[in-house]
Enzyme design. Structure first.
Site, PDB file in Angstrom:
ATOM      1  CE  LYS A 113      -4.414  -1.699   2.177  1.00 37.91           C
ATOM      2  NZ  LYS A 113      -5.483  -1.737   3.003  1.00 37.91           N
ATOM      3  CE  LYS A 194      -7.296  -8.820  -1.956  1.00 42.41           C
ATOM      4  NZ  LYS A 194      -7.306  -8.399  -0.636  1.00 42.41           N
ATOM      5  CE  LYS A 197     -14.481  -4.449   1.440  1.00 42.62           C
ATOM      6  NZ  LYS A 197     -13.279  -4.037   2.152  1.00 42.62           N
TER       7      LYS A 197
HETATM    8  P1  AMP Z   1     -11.084  -6.666   3.197  1.00 45.58           P
HETATM    9  O1  AMP Z   1     -11.779  -6.235   1.725  1.00 45.58           O
HETATM   10  O2  AMP Z   1      -9.855  -6.235   3.026  1.00 45.58           O
HETATM   11  O3  AMP Z   1     -11.694  -5.811   4.307  1.00 45.58           O
HETATM   12  O4  AMP Z   1     -11.117  -8.282   3.311  1.00 45.58           O
HETATM   13  C1  AMP Z   1     -12.304  -8.573   4.317  1.00 45.58           C
HETATM   14  C2  AMP Z   1     -12.243 -10.273   4.324  1.00 45.58           C
HETATM   15  O5  AMP Z   1     -12.229 -10.642   3.010  1.00 45.58           O
HETATM   16  C3  AMP Z   1     -10.784 -10.735   4.591  1.00 45.58           C
HETATM   17  O6  AMP Z   1     -10.969 -11.855   5.365  1.00 45.58           O
HETATM   18  C4  AMP Z   1     -10.054 -10.960   3.369  1.00 45.58           C
HETATM   19  O7  AMP Z   1      -8.978 -11.914   3.414  1.00 45.58           O
HETATM   20  C5  AMP Z   1     -11.166 -11.368   2.490  1.00 45.58           C
HETATM   21  N1  AMP Z   1     -10.877 -11.394   1.118  1.00 45.58           N
HETATM   22  C6  AMP Z   1     -10.791 -10.109   0.633  1.00 45.58           C
HETATM   23  N2  AMP Z   1     -10.666 -10.267  -1.046  1.00 45.58           N
HETATM   24  C7  AMP Z   1     -10.467 -11.372  -1.065  1.00 45.58           C
HETATM   25  C8  AMP Z   1     -10.362 -12.275  -2.337  1.00 45.58           C
HETATM   26  N3  AMP Z   1     -10.256 -11.779  -3.471  1.00 45.58           N
HETATM   27  N4  AMP Z   1     -10.457 -13.571  -2.204  1.00 45.58           N
HETATM   28  C9  AMP Z   1     -10.765 -14.311  -0.980  1.00 45.58           C
HETATM   29  N5  AMP Z   1     -11.077 -13.573   0.360  1.00 45.58           N
HETATM   30  C10 AMP Z   1     -10.920 -12.322   0.103  1.00 45.58           C
END
Ligand code: AMP
Ligand code: TRP
Length: 331
Positions: A113, A194, A197
């Site tokens: 980041k 990956k 969002k």
């Molecule tokens: P975040 O979007 O970073 O707040 O992630 C929330 C949860 O979703 C965390 O446990 C991440 O590891 C999981 N996560 C986010 N993006 C992915 C993805 N592309 N595939 C699998 N898990 C994800």
């Protein structure tokens, strides 16, 4: 020993199919297995990068509603907003005094980041310590997350161990739960990255509330390869393997078995099946989301924060006392 589950999602954007398959589906399954389950909307984490206050408020409510719409039941799990329980920030301070600059500088997510730039916030640097505080406050035994959070969980265990060794046994060491398949759903337009969002490309991710025709379009246009052979091989065939992984997760099957079943068919047929399966799994979530009001969601969040704080306060006090901060009551 009680099974205590904790996890969190940042209200930094519309939740994606990656969040759902990699994390939230596990949250729903674990609420029945666990003695206690805490699912937090981690707004303090979402402000470690530049943000718009109004958008943050909207996303905080939206993620909370998506938790509920995805099947997290406030009678079985505690859903709350991180900033409603100030002990998270308080314990984070204490743990910042236990964490070392060297170990935080080595965090890959910080580096990705832009950690090497002088303009990133100090909050981005100490982000993993706040995450450790989230987990340790509830004496958590299990943390369901996607692959990208593994290093943060290792740090959490290291901090807990160091604290316990130096100041007395206060924290329980949590285990990480990472699904075998689905821990890293890839972007549809660039399967080497990956699905995220915060990715600038809309075509790469499926939002849980995307209209059906948009979801179909994104899946039908997913990047594959020119071989036209269906095989599960994430290294050599990332696009096709990602589609097989999504389908396998939604149907509760194995991607290799699905690849066999599709052998001889074209990519179009695979994409069609993936689109149908995704539409079907998201339909009830979208319906439930539409029926949730802001008022009932806020009430659930208030009750959740009360329940969470009762536990968080107890752990924080134990930690503060062990660390040498005197209690206000006894001073
Ligand atoms: P975040 O979007 O970073 O707040 O992630 C929330 C949860 O979703 C965390 O446990 C991440 O590891 C999981 N996560 C986010 N993006 C992915 C993805 N592309 N595939 C699998 N898990 C994800
Ligand atoms: N850092 C996590 C993510 O981006 C979110 C998070 C914050 C979290 N605190 C947590 C996840 C505690 C699990 C447990 O996905």
């Amino acid at each position: 020993m009680q099974k205590i589950v904790f996890s969190g999602v940042q209200p930094s954007g519309m939740l994606t199919l990656g969040n759902y398959l990699g994390a939230i589906r596990q949250f729903v399954a674990l609420q029945d297995e666990a003695d206690q389950a805490y699912y937090c909307v981690v707004d303090l984490h979402a402000t470690t990068v530049r943000h718009d206050p109004k958008t943050l408020r909207d996303y905080t409510l939206m993620v909370s509603k998506l938790y509920l719409a995805s099947g997290i039941d406030p009678n079985r799990a505690t859903i709350f907003v991180q900033s409603h329980v100030p002990e998270h920030a308080e314990l984070a301070w204490l743990l910042q005094c236990v964490a070392r600059t060297g170990e935080l500088s080595r965090m890959t997510q910080f580096k990705e980041k832009g950690g090497d730039k002088e303009t990133v916030s100090v909050g981005l640097y100490t982000y993993p310590v706040l995450m450790a505080a989230d987990i340790l406050l509830y004496q958590t035994t299990h943390v369901p997350v996607g692959e990208d959070q593994k290093q943060h969980l290792e740090l959490t265990r290291d901090l807990a161990e160091r604290f316990n060794r130096d100041y007395g046994e206060v924290f329980r060491l949590p285990e990480t739960i990472i699904p075998d398949v689905g821990s890293r759903i890839m972007s549809l337009d660039d399967p080497t990255k990956k699905m995220s969002k915060s990715n600038p490309s809309e075509m790469g991710r499926i939002h849980l509330l995307d209209p059906d025709d948009i979801i179909e379009k994104k899946i039908m246009r997913a990047v594959t390869d020119s071989e036209n052979v269906i095989r599960y091989d994430p290294e050599k065939k990332p696009g096709v393997s990602n589609l097989l992984a999504i389908l396998a997760l939604v149907r509760g099957e194995h991607p290799e078995v699905l690849a066999e079943a599709f052998s001889g068919q074209g990519y179009g047929a695979l994409k069609r099946s993936v689109a149908d399966a995704v539409l079907e799994v998201l339909r009830p979530i979208k319906e439930r989301y539409e029926h949730l009001t802001d008022e009932e969601t806020l009430k659930i969040l208030r009750e959740g924060a009360d329940r969470a704080q009762a536990i968080a306060r107890k752990t924080y006090r134990e930690a503060a006392q062990a660390f040498g901060y005197i209690c206000r009551e006894s001073s």
